[in-house]
Design an enzyme around this catalytic site. Structure first.
Site, PDB file in Angstrom:
ATOM      1  N   TYR A   1      -2.761  -0.684  10.332  1.00 40.13           N
ATOM      2  CA  TYR A   1      -2.635  -1.029   8.920  1.00 40.13           C
ATOM      3  C   TYR A   1      -1.305  -0.535   8.358  1.00 40.13           C
ATOM      4  O   TYR A   1      -0.581  -1.277   7.685  1.00 40.13           O
ATOM      5  CB  TYR A   1      -3.803  -0.423   8.136  1.00 40.13           C
ATOM      6  CG  TYR A   1      -3.799  -0.775   6.664  1.00 40.13           C
ATOM      7  CD1 TYR A   1      -4.212  -2.030   6.238  1.00 40.13           C
ATOM      8  CD2 TYR A   1      -3.377   0.149   5.707  1.00 40.13           C
ATOM      9  CE1 TYR A   1      -4.210  -2.364   4.887  1.00 40.13           C
ATOM     10  CE2 TYR A   1      -3.378  -0.176   4.357  1.00 40.13           C
ATOM     11  CZ  TYR A   1      -3.794  -1.432   3.956  1.00 40.13           C
ATOM     12  OH  TYR A   1      -3.785  -1.755   2.626  1.00 40.13           O
TER      13      TYR A   1
ATOM     14  N   LYS B   1       1.916  -2.805   6.783  1.00 38.06           N
ATOM     15  CA  LYS B   1       2.418  -2.631   5.421  1.00 38.06           C
ATOM     16  C   LYS B   1       3.875  -2.166   5.418  1.00 38.06           C
ATOM     17  O   LYS B   1       4.645  -2.539   4.518  1.00 38.06           O
ATOM     18  CB  LYS B   1       1.525  -1.662   4.643  1.00 38.06           C
ATOM     19  CG  LYS B   1       0.120  -2.202   4.377  1.00 38.06           C
ATOM     20  CD  LYS B   1       0.149  -3.548   3.631  1.00 38.06           C
ATOM     21  CE  LYS B   1      -1.244  -4.029   3.258  1.00 38.06           C
ATOM     22  NZ  LYS B   1      -1.225  -5.320   2.530  1.00 38.06           N
TER      23      LYS B   1
ATOM     24  N   SER C   1       0.840  -1.192   0.000  1.00 35.80           N
ATOM     25  CA  SER C   1       0.000   0.000   0.000  1.00 35.80           C
ATOM     26  C   SER C   1       0.871   1.235   0.000  1.00 35.80           C
ATOM     27  O   SER C   1       2.021   1.210   0.460  1.00 35.80           O
ATOM     28  CB  SER C   1      -0.880   0.007   1.251  1.00 35.80           C
ATOM     29  OG  SER C   1      -1.568   1.240   1.390  1.00 35.80           O
TER      30      SER C   1
END
Length: 254
Positions: free
Chosen positions: A159, A163, A146
């Site tokens: 999150y 990543k 991402s």
């Protein structure tokens, strides 16, 4: 004088495993690889939807297999990869997001996101690499990461952390396996319009924030990722490893 020849983007004769392939980016990547000539094994947790997609893809004349797989189940995933591999190409698009303010993160949410996005991705990549090493083959392993692996984001502490971790193990694996001809990279999309991002795109305030960050002035579509998947999977990217391909419309540039 001999003019240089562009390396092939074709994937004929290659076997690819695409996880998270039942929708969104994973499905788009599976279609892109199949169009380029790869024999594609699509994998996801939902058996019925997976079978429907496999049937539809075969009507295009593509070589498609399907595999019910939960990459969060590390031991079973490793067994499935060993039984059905070796795979020349991996695209791991399976992932999870549970967004909240950092002060409201629960241990359950932290574990759920980390177990899939870090642990599951790590051991899936390891399993495919083991198959290639045992077969004495080169390959291209790609994790869908991402843009949030390169920046921070409100309500995305967990999150973003997962990543960032994917970027870290990608670089280390690329260093270890480079001499074996195994390349490891990530694709880092911005906000892509998929069923999983519908809640964000349905919120006028959130979509205004997203569009203000993307320098190209529009959100991403699944088709924006498909060419990148073929490029990194193919000989056209033969000198590319240990890095990330940002498809973010300029978000991280500014």
């Amino acid at each position: 004088m001999t003019l240089p020849k562009t390396p092939s983007f074709r994937l004929d004769g290659k076997r690819a495993l695409v996880t998270g392939a039942s929708s969104g980016i994973g499905l788009g990547c599976a279609v892109a690889l199949a169009e380029a000539g790869a024999n594609v094994t699509i994998a996801a947790r939902g058996a019925d939807r997976l079978q429907d997609i496999a049937t539809q893809m075969r009507t295009e004349g593509w070589e498609i297999e399907s595999l019910v797989m939960d990459i969060g189940d590390v031991e079973n995933t490793a067994k499935q990869v060993a039984d059905h591999g070796p795979f020349d190409i991996l695209i791991n698009s399976a992932g999870l997001a549970r967004h909240s303010e950092a002060t409201k993160t629960t241990p359950d949410d932290f574990d759920a996101v980390s177990d899939l996005n870090i642990k599951g991705a790590y051991f899936l990549t390891q399993a495919v690499a083991k198959g290639l090493i045992a077969a004495g083959k080169s390959g291209s392993l790609i994790n869908i990461s991402s843009q949030m692996a390169h920046v921070g984001g409100i309500d995305r502490a967990v999150y973003c952390g997962t990543k960032h971790a994917v970027e870290g193990f990608t670089k280390s694996m690329a260093i270890e396996w480079g001499k074996l001809g195994i390349r490891v990279n990530t694709i880092c999309p911005t906000f892509i319009r998929t069923p999983l991002t519908a809640a964000t795109f349905d919120d006028p305030e959130k979509i205004a924030w997203v569009e203000s960050k993307i320098k190209l002035g529009r959100v991403g579509e699944v088709t924006d990722i498909m060419g990148a998947a073929v490029y990194l999977a193919s000989d056209a990217s033969a000198m590319v490893t240990g890095t990330s391909l940002l498809i973010d419309g300029g978000w991280t540039a500014g």
